[in-house]
Motif scaffolding. Structure first.
Motif, short mmCIF file in Angstrom:
data_model
loop_
_atom_site.label_atom_id
_atom_site.label_comp_id
_atom_site.label_asym_id
_atom_site.label_seq_id
_atom_site.Cartn_x
_atom_site.Cartn_y
_atom_site.Cartn_z
N ALA A 92 0.67 -1.49 -0.22
CA ALA A 92 -0.11 -0.28 0.35
C ALA A 92 0.39 0.83 0.13
CB ALA A 92 -0.82 -0.02 0.98
N LEU A 93 0.68 2.55 0.53
CA LEU A 93 0.85 3.92 -0.31
C LEU A 93 2.50 3.68 -0.01
CD1 LEU A 93 0.29 6.96 -0.71
CD2 LEU A 93 -0.94 6.83 1.36
N THR A 94 2.39 3.99 2.12
CA THR A 94 4.13 3.89 2.81
C THR A 94 4.39 2.43 2.87
OG1 THR A 94 2.92 4.02 4.57
CG2 THR A 94 2.63 5.70 3.61
N GLY B 22 -3.54 -4.95 -0.89
CA GLY B 22 -5.09 -4.12 -0.01
C GLY B 22 -4.79 -2.53 -0.52
N SER B 23 -5.77 -1.95 -0.66
CA SER B 23 -5.79 -0.34 -0.37
C SER B 23 -5.06 0.01 -2.17
CB SER B 23 -4.73 0.00 0.47
OG SER B 23 -5.37 1.62 0.96
N MET B 24 -4.29 0.37 -1.57
CA MET B 24 -3.15 0.76 -3.33
C MET B 24 -2.21 -0.33 -3.44
SD MET B 24 0.25 3.15 -4.06
CE MET B 24 1.10 2.73 -3.85
N ALA C 157 -0.72 16.04 5.94
CA ALA C 157 -0.84 14.76 5.19
C ALA C 157 -1.26 13.51 5.80
CB ALA C 157 0.26 14.53 4.19
N ARG C 158 -0.28 13.04 7.24
CA ARG C 158 -0.26 11.45 6.82
C ARG C 158 -1.41 11.47 8.55
NH1 ARG C 158 0.52 5.90 5.88
NH2 ARG C 158 1.15 4.90 8.26
N MET C 159 -1.70 13.33 9.10
CA MET C 159 -2.71 13.09 9.95
C MET C 159 -4.09 12.75 9.56
SD MET C 159 -0.89 15.30 13.47
CE MET C 159 0.44 16.82 12.52
N1 HSE Z 1 -1.84 2.23 6.28
C1 HSE Z 1 -1.36 2.17 4.87
C2 HSE Z 1 -2.56 2.92 4.22
C3 HSE Z 1 -3.81 2.09 4.24
O1 HSE Z 1 -4.29 2.17 2.62
C4 HSE Z 1 0.06 2.85 4.66
O2 HSE Z 1 0.73 3.33 5.48
O3 HSE Z 1 0.98 2.44 3.46
#
Ligand code: HSE
Ligand code: ACO
Length: 350
Positions: A47-49, A135-137, A203-205
């Motif tokens: 995912a994103l991060t 999941g997600s991205m 942005a993270r918050m």
């Molecule tokens: N919590 C996840 C993002 C969830 O989509 C991340 O930090 O990559």
């Protein structure tokens, strides 16, 4: 990430929008061994991060008899294009200038991420992918793999849909605005010594609110004040999470990856959603999280309606979108039977 490897390709990578990235590098980690036919790969998309350390952030899915079983499979997790954990991204050195790309790193798409991963799989001569999961991205990439590549034999998609909807784009946009408004942002050409820390933390918050739920925060924090301060615990928590990300993530990567998520639209420049998704014939498990405020379950129902050979399972959790990084027991109970079942469609809105 002691096990991380990387491959650098001589051939430049041309993005969907026509920008050229010379000599792209892909970082990845793997667990287990490829069989002689090179068909037992399992691809984990982050995912994103996230990063290549799937064994850390998906730890509960690893192990004998679990969906990620390195005794049976060759599990591989590449870092995505545009990230800052080894694969070429905005913080990488631009070979043309000898300096970090920063904002010269072009806008990329989910399709670009997958196309670069395809090169990695070609290079490793992986002929077939038992399962692609994310999941997600990560789910967006997994779905794109099923569209543009013949190798996946099954897929698990968690907490995402066929497009990034305006609700999610709006939340991404707000986060990017937080970064742009940091006095150190400098149009993305910030100095190494003065990154836009406050903007990235904010942005993270914002993101952390969208990743969780009212019930989760109510349970964890209530209206309790933090220690001897006059701040609520939730304020302290969000501040902590924001600044924790600053220590491990690059601000331009954050901008480029959220833009890539906004690009997610499997129908874009293609015939129709019905055709694109209906053409996927492999078994697909679609998992929705009942408390997901960011990608509500209606998005997963829609995927199941459009994917021929799909089934739906609900992940019941108070934790919101991030439940896919927390509720491992439920995920195992959903995915393990899927991996041995006869692939017939069962739409089950539990
Ligand atoms: N919590 C996840 C993002 C969830 O989509 C991340 O930090 O990559
Ligand atoms: C798929 C991917 O690729 S994602 C890759 C990895 N991503 C991440 O790790 C994202 C960041 N991490 C997270 O979002 C979470 O840790 C999850 C989702 C993985 C797990 O969530 P949870 O176990 O519920 O953790 P939670 O959200 O409560 O956060 C706990 C942290 O907040 C801190 N915290 C809790 N309450 C407070 C408070 N009142 N004030 C300050 N800090 C607090 C804890 O000390 C803990 O810190 P630590 O992470 O440094 O140990």
């Amino acid at each position: 990430m002691t096990n991380q490897q990387s491959i650098t390709f001589d051939e430049p990578f041309v993005t969907e929008k026509g920008k050229t990235i010379p000599r792209p590098t892909v970082a990845y980690q793997s667990w287990g061994t490829l069989n002689s036919d090179r068909t037992n790969a399992v691809l984990v998309c982050h995912a994103l991060t996230g990063n290549t350390a799937a064994n850390e952030w998906f730890s509960g899915l690893f192990g004998p008899g679990n969906p990620l079983d390195s005794e049976e499979q060759f599990i591989i997790c590449p870092n995505v294009l545009g990230s800052c954990y080894g694969t070429t991204g905005p913080a990488s050195t631009n070979p043309n200038t000898g300096k970090p790309y920063r904002a010269d790193f072009p806008e990329i798409t989910i399709r670009d991420m997958v196309r670069l991963q395809q090169r990695l799989f070609d290079e490793l001569q992986i002929n077939s992918i038992e399962m692609v999961i994310g999941g997600s991205m990560g789910g967006m990439q997994a779905l794109e793999w099923c569209i543009i590549d013949e190798r996946p034999q099954s897929a698990v998609l968690i907490g995402m849909g066929k497009v990034h909807r305006p609700w999610a784009i709006g939340i991404s946009h707000t986060q990017r605005q937080a970064i742009y408004n940091d006095p150190h942002w400098n149009d993305g050409y910030y100095s190494k010594d003065q990154p836009p820390k406050e903007g990235l933390a904010l942005a993270r918050m914002i993101a952390m609110i969208s990743y969780r739920s009212d019930a989760d925060y109510q349970h964890k924090f209530g209206r309790t004040l933090q220690d001897d301060t006059n701040h609520f615990e939730v304020e302290s928590y969000l501040g902590y999470q924001g600044h924790k990300l600053v220590n491990r993530f690059d601000a331009v990567s954050y901008v480029r990856l959220t833009q890539a998520m906004d690009s997610h639209d499997v129908g874009y420049n293609r015939e129709s959603y019905e055709k694109v998704l209906g053409d996927i014939q492999i078994p697909v498990m679609v998992i929705g999280i009942d408390s997901d405020n960011l990608y509500p379950v209606e998005e997963q129902y829609e995927l199941v309606r459009l994917l021929d050979n799909s089934r739906y399972r609900r992940l019941k959790s108070p934790h919101g979108h991030d439940a896919f990084l927390i509720e491992f027991e439920q995920l195992n109970n959903i995915i393990n039977p899927f991996l041995i079942e006869t692939p017939t469609q069962t739409v089950n809105y539990l």
